[in-house]
Design a protein around this motif. Structure first.
Motif, PDB file in Angstrom:
ATOM      1  N   ASP A 159      83.616  95.165  25.953  1.00 37.03           N
ATOM      2  CA  ASP A 159      84.872  95.988  26.045  1.00 37.03           C
ATOM      3  C   ASP A 159      84.528  97.178  24.827  1.00 37.03           C
ATOM      4  OD1 ASP A 159      84.604  94.519  23.602  1.00 37.03           O
ATOM      5  OD2 ASP A 159      86.891  94.076  23.473  1.00 37.03           O
ATOM      6  N   GLU A 175      95.913  92.789  22.136  1.00 34.28           N
ATOM      7  CA  GLU A 175      95.285  93.481  23.575  1.00 34.28           C
ATOM      8  C   GLU A 175      93.942  93.674  23.265  1.00 34.28           C
ATOM      9  OE1 GLU A 175      98.670  94.847  22.121  1.00 34.28           O
ATOM     10  OE2 GLU A 175      99.295  93.274  23.639  1.00 34.28           O
ATOM     11  N   HIS A 176      93.469  93.862  21.946  1.00 33.16           N
ATOM     12  CA  HIS A 176      91.875  94.298  22.137  1.00 33.16           C
ATOM     13  C   HIS A 176      91.298  93.905  20.768  1.00 33.16           C
ATOM     14  CE1 HIS A 176      92.628  97.404  18.844  1.00 33.16           C
ATOM     15  NE2 HIS A 176      93.663  97.823  19.623  1.00 33.16           N
ATOM     16  N   THR A 182      87.638  97.071  16.523  1.00 35.44           N
ATOM     17  CA  THR A 182      86.649  98.081  17.059  1.00 35.44           C
ATOM     18  C   THR A 182      86.273  99.157  16.018  1.00 35.44           C
ATOM     19  OG1 THR A 182      85.898  99.403  19.060  1.00 35.44           O
ATOM     20  CG2 THR A 182      88.326  99.518  18.318  1.00 35.44           C
ATOM     21  N   GLU A 191      82.669 101.763  20.017  1.00 34.33           N
ATOM     22  CA  GLU A 191      83.349 102.667  20.903  1.00 34.33           C
ATOM     23  C   GLU A 191      82.527 103.628  21.473  1.00 34.33           C
ATOM     24  OE1 GLU A 191      86.832 103.000  21.888  1.00 34.33           O
ATOM     25  OE2 GLU A 191      86.375 100.771  21.076  1.00 34.33           O
TER      26      GLU A 191
END
Ligand SMILES: *[C@@H]1O[C@H](CO)[C@@H](O)[C@H](O)[C@H]1NC(C)=O
Ligand SMILES: *[C@@H]1O[C@H](CO)[C@@H](O)[C@H](O)[C@H]1NC(C)=O
Ligand SMILES: *[C@@H]1O[C@H](CO)[C@@H](O)[C@H](O)[C@H]1NC(C)=O
Ligand SMILES: *[C@@H]1O[C@H](CO)[C@@H](O)[C@H](O)[C@H]1NC(C)=O
Ligand SMILES: *[C@@H]1O[C@H](CO)[C@@H](O)[C@H](O)[C@H]1NC(C)=O
Length: 280
Positions: free
Chosen positions: A86, A113-114, A117, A122
């Protein structure tokens, strides 16, 4: 430092090296540079061997990704690491505008949800740092770098970068296999006033980082960063790593040592072991 590799990879993307440009164009590289001056500096940087880490590979989503490998088996026997799929939502290879936004933009805590990061994830650069954090093992990152495959000059540059930041000390070496300990050490380092004023909280951009790196690299091979360059780039590593420079610290501790006559790499250092790393 690792950023050096990252930026050389970016540099390679705009070089006139036909093979590299083809590879990058095939995958939609739209990288642009901010000024003519950057471009002329970058044109000096065509020194990356094709099989080096500086050439991006494709990630699980078919996006270009730089420094995304797991360690070779001989360094991490019997390890089953999970690779994140992801990362790369703001790939540096796909959107030049991303070079201009503050590095703090990329930091997010985990939600339902995630995953957590930060820039390395990214931007799809030094992404194996995000994998190291996910697997709670900074050695994943340290061992994934093969210093001898880096371009000439990068290893020696990294040695000074590591040294000036204090990351070849026995204090850091003692934390090689201590995920929480290394994380905390990196976080405290990043939160020091000296580092905050150099951008560790993410108010600098990839362009700022690139400009600094290029200044320190004008003559390439044999050049070394100043202490100020090293601190600035360490601050960037903090920002890109979500508030801790632990990945780069682990890489430094695992890969290099101080010897009576200078620096050593891997087995040039007495007692180095590919699995255990550097002795304390
Ligand atoms: C890895 O696993 C093999 C087989 O189970 C074992 O013989 C070996 O000692 C292990 N190596 C390490 C470094 O743990
Ligand atoms: C976090 O990353 C792992 C590995 O890529 C993935 O399996 C998982 O679904 C992700 N978690 C969330 C909340 O997206
Ligand atoms: C993440 O959470 C920590 C602790 O709860 C908080 O201090 C920090 O500001 C958060 N970071 C972001 C980017 O939201
Ligand atoms: C990246 O984008 C995908 C698709 O929108 C999303 O599922 C994933 O959670 C994002 N990754 C992170 C780390 O936010
Ligand atoms: C980033 O923030 C620090 C602390 O507020 C400040 O000293 C520094 O000048 C800022 N850097 C840039 C490039 O804005």
């Amino acid at each position: 430092m690792l950023l050096a590799v990252f930026l050389s990879g970016v540099a390679l993307g705009v070089s006139e090296d036909p093979q590299a440009v083809t590879l990058l164009q095939q995958h939609g590289l739209h990288l642009t540079l901010s000024s003519q001056e950057d471009l002329s500096l970058l044109s000096k940087l065509r020194f990356m061997p094709h099989n080096s880490l500086a050439v991006p590979t494709l990630d699980a989503n078919g996006r270009l990704c730089l420094m995304c490998d797991l360690p070779p088996a001989e360094r991490a026997p019997n390890q089953s690491y999970v690779q994140r799929t992801d990362c790369g939502n703001h790939s540096v290879f796909e959107d030049a505008a991303i070079l201009q936004v503050p590095l703090s933009t990329f930091q997010q805590n985990a939600t339902e949800e995630h995953n957590q990061t930060f820039g390395w994830c990214e931007l799809n650069v030094q992404k194996s740092c995000a994998d190291a954090v996910y697997n709670k093992d900074y050695m994943l990152f340290a061992k994934s770098i093969l210093v001898h495959e880096l371009a000439p000059g990068v290893a020696s540059w990294d040695q000074y970068f590591c040294f000036y930041n204090g990351w070849l000390s026995s204090e850091i070496k003692a934390l090689q296999h201590d995920f929480q300990g290394m994380y905390a050490k990196g976080r405290d380092f990043c939160n020091s006033e000296d580092l905050i004023k150099r951008g560790s909280q993410g108010n600098t951009t990839v362009n700022d980082v690139m400009a600094r790196w290029l200044r320190g690299h004008q003559g390439l091979s044999g050049d070394r960063p100043t202490i100020e360059d090293s601190l600035f780039l360490a601050a960037a590593s903090c920002a890109l790593g979500g508030g801790s420079s632990a990945c780069d610290m682990a890489y430094c501790a695992y890969s290099f040592c101080l010897k009576d006559d200078g620096f050593g790499t891997y087995d040039e250092c007495q007692g180095w072991d590919p699995v255990k790393g550097m002795p304390i």
